[in-house]
Motif scaffolding. Structure first.
Motif, PDB file in Angstrom:
ATOM      1  N   UNK A  19       0.871  -1.189   0.000  1.00 54.25           N
ATOM      2  CA  UNK A  19       0.000   0.000   0.000  1.00 54.25           C
ATOM      3  C   UNK A  19       0.896   1.224   0.000  1.00 54.25           C
ATOM      4  N   UNK A  20       1.273   1.694  -1.182  1.00 53.36           N
ATOM      5  CA  UNK A  20       2.342   2.690  -1.281  1.00 53.36           C
ATOM      6  C   UNK A  20       1.870   4.123  -1.074  1.00 53.36           C
ATOM      7  N   UNK A  21       0.625   4.327  -0.631  1.00 54.55           N
ATOM      8  CA  UNK A  21       0.157   5.692  -0.423  1.00 54.55           C
ATOM      9  C   UNK A  21      -0.429   5.890   0.973  1.00 54.55           C
ATOM     10  N   UNK A 219     -10.478  15.838  -8.219  1.00 54.20           N
ATOM     11  CA  UNK A 219      -9.063  15.644  -8.521  1.00 54.20           C
ATOM     12  C   UNK A 219      -8.206  15.961  -7.303  1.00 54.20           C
ATOM     13  N   UNK A 220      -8.532  17.047  -6.596  1.00 56.61           N
ATOM     14  CA  UNK A 220      -7.758  17.426  -5.409  1.00 56.61           C
ATOM     15  C   UNK A 220      -7.837  16.347  -4.339  1.00 56.61           C
ATOM     16  N   UNK A 221      -9.020  15.772  -4.143  1.00 61.63           N
ATOM     17  CA  UNK A 221      -9.164  14.739  -3.113  1.00 61.63           C
ATOM     18  C   UNK A 221      -8.424  13.469  -3.493  1.00 61.63           C
ATOM     19  N   UNK A 222      -8.431  13.120  -4.773  1.00 63.22           N
ATOM     20  CA  UNK A 222      -7.721  11.924  -5.231  1.00 63.22           C
ATOM     21  C   UNK A 222      -6.209  12.126  -5.121  1.00 63.22           C
ATOM     22  N   UNK A 226      -3.363   9.892  -3.341  1.00 61.49           N
ATOM     23  CA  UNK A 226      -2.535   9.076  -4.230  1.00 61.49           C
ATOM     24  C   UNK A 226      -1.324   9.795  -4.789  1.00 61.49           C
ATOM     25  N   UNK A 227      -1.234  11.105  -4.582  1.00 61.40           N
ATOM     26  CA  UNK A 227      -0.188  11.862  -5.236  1.00 61.40           C
ATOM     27  C   UNK A 227      -0.643  12.294  -6.622  1.00 61.40           C
TER      28      UNK A 227
END
Length: 266
Positions: A19-21, A219-222, A226-227
């Motif tokens: 889980x890299x995020x 987009x901001x929330x994603x 996730x970066x």
């Protein structure tokens, strides 16, 4: 093989690698602090009400609030109980909390700038230890040891029940295969292996619906979780958003249910 042959801390760490995020640096939370202070502190919430009722804090008790944020629990409980020690690794969150402390003259509210990974020798022990939505740590054993060293009477932890905070459809839309966060079951099993037979309840929340209004909000929330997305992923996310809007379907962010893990200190 039995359950005792499984090292749930090692298994948890393996899940974190996949889980890299999972880890958000404090500066990301610093930027969110003003809005969170406005939306969370002193505002009615099913989650807050259920957790406060479960804790049953008494006027003569002290509290250590780990991952206190802008003061969602630290502020009301400082108005009710003897002492509150509010710990967070985000200076932005502590600055927001300091404003409430000053405005409400909460001299019994003490701010501690620390993370789970820091040395806690100078962190005061308290009757009750709370870690609300702040148990996604690097090392379960280290977290459990710190909690047990500081709790005199009771411990209350909340942990995720679902693998994502983002709508599951986001991942298929942008073409990412994501294992997601390790859920509460690792923590519950590791506590059992440590000889702590914790209680388990579930808290229903109002979460589960995207609160933004535009694609840019989505987009901001994603990207917060996730970066940065690449251009192709942004195009796919925009199409996902358009489809949801066209069919009047909700985007379901958040954790609609949290695991409440608690125990009395022997």
């Amino acid at each position: 093989m039995t359950i005792d042959d499984i090292d749930f801390n090692a298994l948890y760490k393996q899940h974190l690698i996949a889980c890299n995020h999972y880890h958000l640096p404090p500066d990301k939370w610093d930027k969110k602090a003003p809005k969170m202070a406005e939306n969370l502190v002193g505002k009615p919430s099913r989650y807050n009400a259920q957790l406060m009722a479960a804790m049953q804090m008494q006027p003569d008790e002290t509290l250590l609030d780990i991952g206190c944020g802008p003061g969602t629990f630290a502020v009301p409980l400082a108005q009710h109980c003897r002492q509150v020690y509010a710990l967070d690794y985000s200076t932005g969150m502590l600055a927001a909390l300091a404003e409430f402390k000053h405005a409400l003259q909460l001299d019994n509210l003490h701010l501690l700038h620390k993370s789970w990974a820091d040395n806690w020798d100078d962190v005061p022990a308290a009757d009750v230890v709370l870690a609300s939505r702040s148990t996604l740590v690097d090392d379960l054993d280290d977290m459990i040891a710190k909690i047990c060293a500081k709790a005199k009477k009771r411990v209350y932890l909340t942990s995720v029940t679902q693998r994502h905070f983002l709508d599951e459809g986001v991942f298929s839309a942008i073409g990412r295969d994501d294992v997601g966060f390790p859920t509460y079951i690792y923590l519950l099993n590791r506590l059992y292996q440590k000889g702590i037979q914790a209680n388990l309840n579930f808290i229903e929340t109002e979460s589960g619906r995207f609160m933004g209004e535009t694609y840019e909000d989505l987009l901001a929330s994603v990207e917060f979780s996730l970066g940065a997305l690449n251009e192709q992923e942004k195009q796919r996310l925009a199409e996902f958003y358009r489809q949801k809007q066209q069919h009047n379907e909700p985007i379901k962010h958040g954790q609609p249910k949290w695991a409440l893990i608690w125990w009395d200190v022997a």
